[in-house]
Design a protein around this motif. Structure first.
Motif, PDB file in Angstrom:
ATOM      1  N   TYR A 173     -15.676  -1.183   2.306  1.00 26.51           N
ATOM      2  CA  TYR A 173     -14.327  -1.500   2.754  1.00 26.51           C
ATOM      3  C   TYR A 173     -14.066  -2.962   2.429  1.00 26.51           C
ATOM      4  O   TYR A 173     -14.669  -3.842   3.033  1.00 26.51           O
ATOM      5  N   ARG A 174     -13.199  -3.221   1.477  1.00 30.15           N
ATOM      6  CA  ARG A 174     -12.774  -4.594   1.176  1.00 30.15           C
ATOM      7  C   ARG A 174     -11.570  -4.886   2.069  1.00 30.15           C
ATOM      8  O   ARG A 174     -11.064  -3.998   2.760  1.00 30.15           O
ATOM      9  N   GLN A 175     -11.101  -6.096   2.038  1.00 33.32           N
ATOM     10  CA  GLN A 175     -10.014  -6.481   2.928  1.00 33.32           C
ATOM     11  C   GLN A 175      -8.766  -5.619   2.741  1.00 33.32           C
ATOM     12  O   GLN A 175      -8.141  -5.208   3.708  1.00 33.32           O
ATOM     13  N   ASP A 176      -8.397  -5.351   1.478  1.00 34.39           N
ATOM     14  CA  ASP A 176      -7.162  -4.605   1.251  1.00 34.39           C
ATOM     15  C   ASP A 176      -7.319  -3.443   0.269  1.00 34.39           C
ATOM     16  O   ASP A 176      -6.346  -2.955  -0.282  1.00 34.39           O
ATOM     17  N   ASP A 226      -4.069   3.858  -7.288  1.00 38.37           N
ATOM     18  CA  ASP A 226      -3.238   3.752  -6.090  1.00 38.37           C
ATOM     19  C   ASP A 226      -2.235   4.896  -6.154  1.00 38.37           C
ATOM     20  O   ASP A 226      -2.372   5.789  -6.988  1.00 38.37           O
ATOM     21  N   GLU A 227      -1.220   4.874  -5.285  1.00 41.95           N
ATOM     22  CA  GLU A 227      -0.323   6.033  -5.270  1.00 41.95           C
ATOM     23  C   GLU A 227       0.549   6.132  -6.508  1.00 41.95           C
ATOM     24  O   GLU A 227       1.147   7.176  -6.758  1.00 41.95           O
ATOM     25  N   HIS A 228       0.628   5.072  -7.326  1.00 41.30           N
ATOM     26  CA  HIS A 228       1.494   5.085  -8.504  1.00 41.30           C
ATOM     27  C   HIS A 228       0.755   5.008  -9.838  1.00 41.30           C
ATOM     28  O   HIS A 228       1.268   5.455 -10.853  1.00 41.30           O
ATOM     29  N   VAL A 229      -0.426   4.409  -9.846  1.00 41.20           N
ATOM     30  CA  VAL A 229      -1.093   4.072 -11.102  1.00 41.20           C
ATOM     31  C   VAL A 229      -2.543   4.538 -11.075  1.00 41.20           C
ATOM     32  O   VAL A 229      -3.203   4.473 -10.043  1.00 41.20           O
ATOM     33  N   GLU A 230      -3.006   4.993 -12.220  1.00 41.99           N
ATOM     34  CA  GLU A 230      -4.429   5.292 -12.383  1.00 41.99           C
ATOM     35  C   GLU A 230      -4.870   4.699 -13.712  1.00 41.99           C
ATOM     36  O   GLU A 230      -4.252   4.942 -14.744  1.00 41.99           O
ATOM     37  N   LYS A 237      -9.604  11.818  -5.177  1.00 38.04           N
ATOM     38  CA  LYS A 237      -9.967  12.281  -3.835  1.00 38.04           C
ATOM     39  C   LYS A 237      -9.923  11.143  -2.826  1.00 38.04           C
ATOM     40  O   LYS A 237      -9.393  11.289  -1.726  1.00 38.04           O
ATOM     41  N   VAL A 238     -10.498  10.015  -3.195  1.00 36.78           N
ATOM     42  CA  VAL A 238     -10.561   8.879  -2.279  1.00 36.78           C
ATOM     43  C   VAL A 238      -9.168   8.328  -2.012  1.00 36.78           C
ATOM     44  O   VAL A 238      -8.804   8.036  -0.873  1.00 36.78           O
ATOM     45  N   GLN A 239      -8.358   8.207  -3.045  1.00 35.43           N
ATOM     46  CA  GLN A 239      -7.018   7.672  -2.877  1.00 35.43           C
ATOM     47  C   GLN A 239      -6.174   8.593  -1.995  1.00 35.43           C
ATOM     48  O   GLN A 239      -5.480   8.141  -1.097  1.00 35.43           O
ATOM     49  N   LYS A 240      -6.274   9.887  -2.225  1.00 30.20           N
ATOM     50  CA  LYS A 240      -5.503  10.849  -1.428  1.00 30.20           C
ATOM     51  C   LYS A 240      -5.950  10.839   0.037  1.00 30.20           C
ATOM     52  O   LYS A 240      -5.124  10.853   0.942  1.00 30.20           O
ATOM     53  N   ALA A 241      -7.258  10.801   0.270  1.00 29.83           N
ATOM     54  CA  ALA A 241      -7.776  10.841   1.642  1.00 29.83           C
ATOM     55  C   ALA A 241      -7.491   9.554   2.404  1.00 29.83           C
ATOM     56  O   ALA A 241      -7.280   9.580   3.615  1.00 29.83           O
ATOM     57  N   SER A 242      -7.482   8.426   1.705  1.00 32.13           N
ATOM     58  CA  SER A 242      -7.355   7.138   2.393  1.00 32.13           C
ATOM     59  C   SER A 242      -5.962   6.541   2.326  1.00 32.13           C
ATOM     60  O   SER A 242      -5.587   5.741   3.187  1.00 32.13           O
ATOM     61  N   GLY A 243      -5.201   6.874   1.268  1.00 28.80           N
ATOM     62  CA  GLY A 243      -3.912   6.233   1.057  1.00 28.80           C
ATOM     63  C   GLY A 243      -4.048   4.784   0.627  1.00 28.80           C
ATOM     64  O   GLY A 243      -3.070   4.046   0.603  1.00 28.80           O
ATOM     65  N   GLU A 297     -14.679  12.054   0.989  1.00 29.92           N
ATOM     66  CA  GLU A 297     -13.288  12.434   1.247  1.00 29.92           C
ATOM     67  C   GLU A 297     -13.098  12.832   2.710  1.00 29.92           C
ATOM     68  O   GLU A 297     -12.147  12.390   3.367  1.00 29.92           O
ATOM     69  N   ARG A 298     -14.002  13.664   3.242  1.00 27.85           N
ATOM     70  CA  ARG A 298     -13.915  14.066   4.651  1.00 27.85           C
ATOM     71  C   ARG A 298     -14.044  12.861   5.571  1.00 27.85           C
ATOM     72  O   ARG A 298     -13.309  12.717   6.545  1.00 27.85           O
ATOM     73  N   PHE A 299     -15.004  11.998   5.269  1.00 22.96           N
ATOM     74  CA  PHE A 299     -15.221  10.805   6.072  1.00 22.96           C
ATOM     75  C   PHE A 299     -13.958   9.960   6.125  1.00 22.96           C
ATOM     76  O   PHE A 299     -13.515   9.536   7.202  1.00 22.96           O
ATOM     77  N   LEU A 300     -13.346   9.711   4.967  1.00 22.67           N
ATOM     78  CA  LEU A 300     -12.148   8.878   4.915  1.00 22.67           C
ATOM     79  C   LEU A 300     -10.964   9.562   5.587  1.00 22.67           C
ATOM     80  O   LEU A 300     -10.183   8.921   6.294  1.00 22.67           O
TER      81      LEU A 300
END
Length: 123
Positions: free
Chosen positions: A26-29, A50-54, A74-80, A114-117
């Motif tokens: 987990y980084r700051q942002d 992120d939600e717009h760019v890969e 998966k990580v982006q979707k689960a965490s936002g 993914e579940r964890f996040l």
């Protein structure tokens, strides 16, 4: 300036030489992870999402790009969150079946992450 790290979480699947692990920071942002395994863990591909760019870069003579793309999504979707990741899995002279086993282990780790996040975000 180096940002302070939050606690790291690690997910494992399989046993050596077919073990794969994902280390998550987990980084700051944003979130950062590495997916490594086999007998020669390394960086074979890097990605940002992120939600717009890969963005994805797979190093020459490496094949981890599509696996990393799947994990980033998966990580982006689960965490936002913004996500940065790397992936490198290698076993010398691996057969098709061994490669499939390594991919399966990486996917299992990704599902656990993914579940964890997802549940962490809901808490």
């Amino acid at each position: 300036m180096v940002k302070e790290l939050q606690p790291m979480v690690t997910f494992f699947a399989g046993t050596y030489p077919y073990q794969v692990r994902i280390n998550l920071w987990y980084r700051q942002d944003y979130l950062e992870f590495e997916c490594v395994g086999g007998t020669h863990p390394h960086v074979g591909a890097v990605a940002y999402g992120d939600e717009h760019v890969e963005l994805l870069y797979q190093f020459p003579d490496h094949k981890e790009g599509e696996l990393l793309r799947s994990l980033i999504k998966k990580v982006q979707k689960a965490s936002g969150s913004i996500v940065v990741g790397s992936c490198g899995i290698h076993v010398d002279n691996a057969t098709w079946e061994e490669i499939q086993l390594l991919v399966h282990h990486a996917e299992r780790c990704g599902e656990e992450m993914e579940r964890f996040l997802f549940y962490k975000e809901k808490a």
